[in-house]
Design a protein around this motif. Structure first.
Motif, PDB file in Angstrom:
ATOM      1  N   TRP A  26       0.790  -1.287   0.082  1.00 17.35           N
ATOM      2  CA  TRP A  26      -0.092   0.094  -0.136  1.00 17.35           C
ATOM      3  C   TRP A  26       0.996   1.192   0.109  1.00 17.35           C
ATOM      4  O   TRP A  26       0.974   2.207  -0.903  1.00 17.35           O
ATOM      5  N   LYS A  27       1.639   1.327   0.898  1.00 13.30           N
ATOM      6  CA  LYS A  27       2.667   2.538   1.145  1.00 13.30           C
ATOM      7  C   LYS A  27       3.536   2.632  -0.264  1.00 13.30           C
ATOM      8  O   LYS A  27       3.723   3.825  -0.833  1.00 13.30           O
ATOM      9  N   ALA A  28       4.077   1.404  -0.966  1.00 13.01           N
ATOM     10  CA  ALA A  28       5.054   1.612  -2.118  1.00 13.01           C
ATOM     11  C   ALA A  28       4.045   1.976  -3.230  1.00 13.01           C
ATOM     12  O   ALA A  28       4.491   2.633  -4.117  1.00 13.01           O
ATOM     13  N   LEU A  29       2.915   1.615  -3.413  1.00 15.05           N
ATOM     14  CA  LEU A  29       1.902   2.144  -4.577  1.00 15.05           C
ATOM     15  C   LEU A  29       1.852   3.642  -4.148  1.00 15.05           C
ATOM     16  O   LEU A  29       2.122   4.118  -5.332  1.00 15.05           O
ATOM     17  N   TRP A  30       1.339   4.321  -3.370  1.00 12.99           N
ATOM     18  CA  TRP A  30       1.401   5.531  -3.162  1.00 12.99           C
ATOM     19  C   TRP A  30       2.793   6.501  -3.377  1.00 12.99           C
ATOM     20  O   TRP A  30       2.572   7.494  -3.897  1.00 12.99           O
ATOM     21  N   LEU A  31       3.657   5.840  -2.710  1.00 10.55           N
ATOM     22  CA  LEU A  31       5.246   6.632  -2.887  1.00 10.55           C
ATOM     23  C   LEU A  31       5.508   6.288  -4.426  1.00 10.55           C
ATOM     24  O   LEU A  31       5.913   7.268  -5.070  1.00 10.55           O
ATOM     25  N   GLY A  32       5.005   5.560  -5.268  1.00  4.75           N
ATOM     26  CA  GLY A  32       5.132   5.189  -6.554  1.00  4.75           C
ATOM     27  C   GLY A  32       4.199   6.346  -7.332  1.00  4.75           C
ATOM     28  O   GLY A  32       4.592   7.018  -8.471  1.00  4.75           O
ATOM     29  N   ILE A  33       2.993   6.521  -6.990  1.00  6.61           N
ATOM     30  CA  ILE A  33       2.202   7.494  -7.619  1.00  6.61           C
ATOM     31  C   ILE A  33       2.818   8.925  -7.373  1.00  6.61           C
ATOM     32  O   ILE A  33       2.809   9.673  -8.436  1.00  6.61           O
ATOM     33  N   GLY A  34       3.170   9.248  -6.196  1.00  7.45           N
ATOM     34  CA  GLY A  34       3.813  10.663  -6.052  1.00  7.45           C
ATOM     35  C   GLY A  34       5.166  10.688  -6.910  1.00  7.45           C
ATOM     36  O   GLY A  34       5.172  11.932  -7.502  1.00  7.45           O
ATOM     37  N   CYS A  35       5.875   9.817  -7.109  1.00  8.07           N
ATOM     38  CA  CYS A  35       7.294   9.889  -7.698  1.00  8.07           C
ATOM     39  C   CYS A  35       6.991  10.192  -9.339  1.00  8.07           C
ATOM     40  O   CYS A  35       7.308  11.151  -9.681  1.00  8.07           O
ATOM     41  N   ASN A  36       5.878   9.320  -9.863  1.00  9.63           N
ATOM     42  CA  ASN A  36       5.799   9.593 -11.315  1.00  9.63           C
ATOM     43  C   ASN A  36       5.151  10.914 -11.795  1.00  9.63           C
ATOM     44  O   ASN A  36       5.162  11.331 -12.912  1.00  9.63           O
ATOM     45  N   TRP A  37       4.171  11.019 -10.618  1.00  7.41           N
ATOM     46  CA  TRP A  37       3.648  12.632 -11.052  1.00  7.41           C
ATOM     47  C   TRP A  37       4.889  13.582 -11.284  1.00  7.41           C
ATOM     48  O   TRP A  37       4.784  14.261 -12.053  1.00  7.41           O
ATOM     49  N   ILE A  45      12.133  13.822  -1.103  1.00  6.70           N
ATOM     50  CA  ILE A  45      10.858  13.469  -0.373  1.00  6.70           C
ATOM     51  C   ILE A  45      10.944  12.081  -0.114  1.00  6.70           C
ATOM     52  O   ILE A  45      10.326  11.842   1.283  1.00  6.70           O
ATOM     53  N   GLY A  46      11.178  11.199  -0.932  1.00  6.70           N
ATOM     54  CA  GLY A  46      11.535   9.555  -0.658  1.00  6.70           C
ATOM     55  C   GLY A  46      10.434   8.959  -1.482  1.00  6.70           C
ATOM     56  O   GLY A  46      10.240   7.783  -1.022  1.00  6.70           O
ATOM     57  N   PHE A  47       9.869   9.474  -2.485  1.00  2.00           N
ATOM     58  CA  PHE A  47       9.063   8.862  -3.334  1.00  2.00           C
ATOM     59  C   PHE A  47       9.828   7.532  -3.985  1.00  2.00           C
ATOM     60  O   PHE A  47      11.085   7.584  -3.903  1.00  2.00           O
ATOM     61  N   GLU A  48       9.288   6.748  -4.606  1.00  5.39           N
ATOM     62  CA  GLU A  48       9.546   5.240  -5.126  1.00  5.39           C
ATOM     63  C   GLU A  48       9.504   5.305  -6.584  1.00  5.39           C
ATOM     64  O   GLU A  48       8.468   5.549  -7.223  1.00  5.39           O
ATOM     65  N   HIS A  49      10.685   5.239  -7.317  1.00  6.73           N
ATOM     66  CA  HIS A  49      10.557   5.135  -8.863  1.00  6.73           C
ATOM     67  C   HIS A  49      11.122   3.618  -9.217  1.00  6.73           C
ATOM     68  O   HIS A  49      12.279   3.442  -8.842  1.00  6.73           O
ATOM     69  N   SER A  50      10.308   3.074  -9.843  1.00  7.31           N
ATOM     70  CA  SER A  50      10.405   1.831 -10.090  1.00  7.31           C
ATOM     71  C   SER A  50      11.975   1.340 -11.132  1.00  7.31           C
ATOM     72  O   SER A  50      12.604   0.218 -10.682  1.00  7.31           O
ATOM     73  N   ILE A  51      12.443   2.428 -11.609  1.00  9.60           N
ATOM     74  CA  ILE A  51      13.365   2.003 -12.493  1.00  9.60           C
ATOM     75  C   ILE A  51      14.942   2.255 -11.845  1.00  9.60           C
ATOM     76  O   ILE A  51      15.732   1.385 -11.668  1.00  9.60           O
ATOM     77  N   ALA A  52      14.639   3.292 -10.903  1.00  3.53           N
ATOM     78  CA  ALA A  52      15.739   3.590  -9.869  1.00  3.53           C
ATOM     79  C   ALA A  52      15.806   2.485  -8.943  1.00  3.53           C
ATOM     80  O   ALA A  52      17.060   1.978  -8.712  1.00  3.53           O
ATOM     81  N   ASN A  53      14.789   1.862  -8.645  1.00  3.65           N
ATOM     82  CA  ASN A  53      14.704   0.745  -7.862  1.00  3.65           C
ATOM     83  C   ASN A  53      15.293  -0.664  -8.234  1.00  3.65           C
ATOM     84  O   ASN A  53      15.868  -1.373  -7.334  1.00  3.65           O
ATOM     85  N   MET A  54      15.052  -0.600  -9.610  1.00  4.20           N
ATOM     86  CA  MET A  54      15.614  -1.622 -10.274  1.00  4.20           C
ATOM     87  C   MET A  54      17.336  -1.841 -10.182  1.00  4.20           C
ATOM     88  O   MET A  54      17.583  -2.994  -9.732  1.00  4.20           O
ATOM     89  N   TRP A  55      17.693  -0.684 -10.225  1.00 10.34           N
ATOM     90  CA  TRP A  55      19.308  -0.533  -9.867  1.00 10.34           C
ATOM     91  C   TRP A  55      19.625  -0.678  -8.389  1.00 10.34           C
ATOM     92  O   TRP A  55      20.276  -1.878  -7.861  1.00 10.34           O
ATOM     93  N   THR A 106      14.394  20.227 -15.332  1.00  6.71           N
ATOM     94  CA  THR A 106      14.351  18.856 -15.058  1.00  6.71           C
ATOM     95  C   THR A 106      14.813  18.770 -13.318  1.00  6.71           C
ATOM     96  O   THR A 106      14.370  17.985 -12.522  1.00  6.71           O
ATOM     97  N   TRP A 107      15.697  19.576 -13.035  1.00  8.26           N
ATOM     98  CA  TRP A 107      16.444  19.496 -11.709  1.00  8.26           C
ATOM     99  C   TRP A 107      15.535  19.267 -10.882  1.00  8.26           C
ATOM    100  O   TRP A 107      15.523  18.587  -9.708  1.00  8.26           O
ATOM    101  N   PHE A 108      14.580  20.516 -10.648  1.00  8.67           N
ATOM    102  CA  PHE A 108      14.021  20.766  -9.499  1.00  8.67           C
ATOM    103  C   PHE A 108      12.862  19.852  -9.039  1.00  8.67           C
ATOM    104  O   PHE A 108      12.998  19.428  -8.057  1.00  8.67           O
ATOM    105  N   PRO A 109      12.234  19.307  -9.816  1.00 10.52           N
ATOM    106  CA  PRO A 109      11.165  18.381  -9.767  1.00 10.52           C
ATOM    107  C   PRO A 109      11.765  16.902  -9.106  1.00 10.52           C
ATOM    108  O   PRO A 109      11.337  16.114  -8.155  1.00 10.52           O
ATOM    109  N   ILE A 110      12.811  16.628  -9.927  1.00 11.57           N
ATOM    110  CA  ILE A 110      13.699  15.173  -9.607  1.00 11.57           C
ATOM    111  C   ILE A 110      14.151  15.449  -8.235  1.00 11.57           C
ATOM    112  O   ILE A 110      14.059  14.374  -7.302  1.00 11.57           O
ATOM    113  N   PHE A 111      14.945  16.549  -7.840  1.00  7.74           N
ATOM    114  CA  PHE A 111      15.297  16.835  -6.675  1.00  7.74           C
ATOM    115  C   PHE A 111      14.449  16.600  -5.439  1.00  7.74           C
ATOM    116  O   PHE A 111      14.551  15.976  -4.545  1.00  7.74           O
ATOM    117  N   ALA A 112      13.113  17.062  -5.674  1.00 10.47           N
ATOM    118  CA  ALA A 112      11.987  17.074  -5.042  1.00 10.47           C
ATOM    119  C   ALA A 112      11.669  15.635  -4.569  1.00 10.47           C
ATOM    120  O   ALA A 112      11.448  15.154  -3.456  1.00 10.47           O
TER     121      ALA A 112
END
Length: 322
Positions: free
Chosen positions: A160-171, A203-213, A193-199
């Motif tokens: 549940w938490k991973a799902l919502w962290l994933g939603i926030g990330c890719n938003w 924040i600690g959101f979850e990105h599936s491709i970053a998590n693959m690494w 590009t820099w500012f939203p990715i920094f954010a």
């Protein structure tokens, strides 16, 4: 036109249409490069922030650790966007826009998603090997400890938490892509590009491709203490969350402002393509991880190899079905 979005929607739609026409080999190679670029950004982020890890660092400071982690991570997405590569998380927005504007079909979206996702996985695992076994950068000392700590945190998240962290990330990631396309010069594109990715990283959101690494590198560095079964505990809900966040809050939102006709149908079509995508990328790869989990160190290498081959084969099969 409300908020002057129609021109950007048209540009995004054209870009997505081109992506769906790529041959499997080009799509997979472009996906490989995107996965590698994101992985390099993550390595840089760990190197820059490790000393401030709140539990493991020489100078523990949670806020500074998160800020440094986020401040340098964007180099990966900057390389993807300016260098030219195919990142699946961006396709959740760009390629679905092509579908909503009538330039692509559900099968086109599915083909692009499977091919780019597979390429991202292969590139991520390759750079994980490079970081741990090839160069030894993450094979010992503080960097290894921080890497494994990040991996353990990610695989311990509830679905549940991973799902919502994933939603926030890719938003946020797809807000970047939207702003990048609207920016008029290279300097502007880098800044937006820099500012939203920094954010999203801070924040600690979850990105599936970053998590693959991050998780595959943790598997390698921990000598299997973290497993490929645990990898899927994180990747499945984060991937679904990423798809929802990128599509609903960026692609669908801007398309709705520009057009919005048959909106309910487009939402249903998205659910259909997401269900097909998850059905293809989850049961067999996750089943492989479970089936081989008892093989110890052999599974560490065999699981990603078989999953990669499976993804490549499915990319070609879906392409032939178009």
């Amino acid at each position: 036109m409300l908020y002057d979005v129609h021109e950007t929607v048209d540009v995004c739609s054209n870009v997505g249409c081109v992506k769906t026409k790529a041959t499997p080999s080009r799509l997979l190679f472009a996906g490989f490069m995107a996965g590698a670029y994101i992985a390099f950004g993550f390595i840089f982020a760990i190197v820059a922030s490790a000393s401030f890890h709140p539990k493991l660092g020489t100078f523990p400071n949670l806020s500074l650790f998160k800020l440094l982690l986020g401040a340098v991570f964007p180099v990966g997405l900057i390389a993807v966007l300016l260098g030219g590569a195919d990142l699946w998380t961006g396709n959740a927005h760009i390629v679905t826009l092509s579908k909503m504007t009538g330039r692509a079909s559900i099968k086109d979206v599915l083909y692009n998603w499977i091919g780019s996702y597979t390429g991202n996985f292969v590139g991520s695992v390759f750079v994980a090997f490079l970081a741990v076994y090839g160069t030894g950068l993450m094979a010992g000392g503080l960097f290894k400890d921080v890497l494994i700590g990040i991996g353990n945190y990610k695989v311990a998240l509830t679905p549940w938490k991973a799902l919502w962290l994933g939603i926030g990330c890719n938003w946020l990631v797809n807000v970047v892509i939207w702003l990048y396309i609207r920016a008029k010069d290279t300097a502007g594109k880098v800044i937006v590009t820099w500012f939203p990715i920094f954010a999203f990283v801070a924040i600690g959101f979850e990105h599936s491709i970053a998590n693959m690494w991050a998780i595959s590198a943790s598997i390698f560095a921990s000598d299997g203490a973290i497993s490929w079964v645990q990898f899927f505990h994180n990747i499945i809900p984060v991937t679904i969350g990423n798809a929802i966040g990128g599509f609903l809050f960026v692609g669908f939102y801007h398309w709705y402002l520009a057009d919005g006709r048959n909106a309910i149908k487009e939402l249903i079509d998205f659910v259909e393509v997401l269900a097909l995508f998850v059905f293809i990328i989850v049961p067999i790869p996750a089943g492989i991880a479970y089936a081989l989990s008892g093989l110890g160190n052999i599974a560490t290498w065999l699981v990603p190899l078989i999953i990669s081959v499976y993804g490549v084969v499915m990319t070609y099969l879906v392409r032939r079905a178009l």
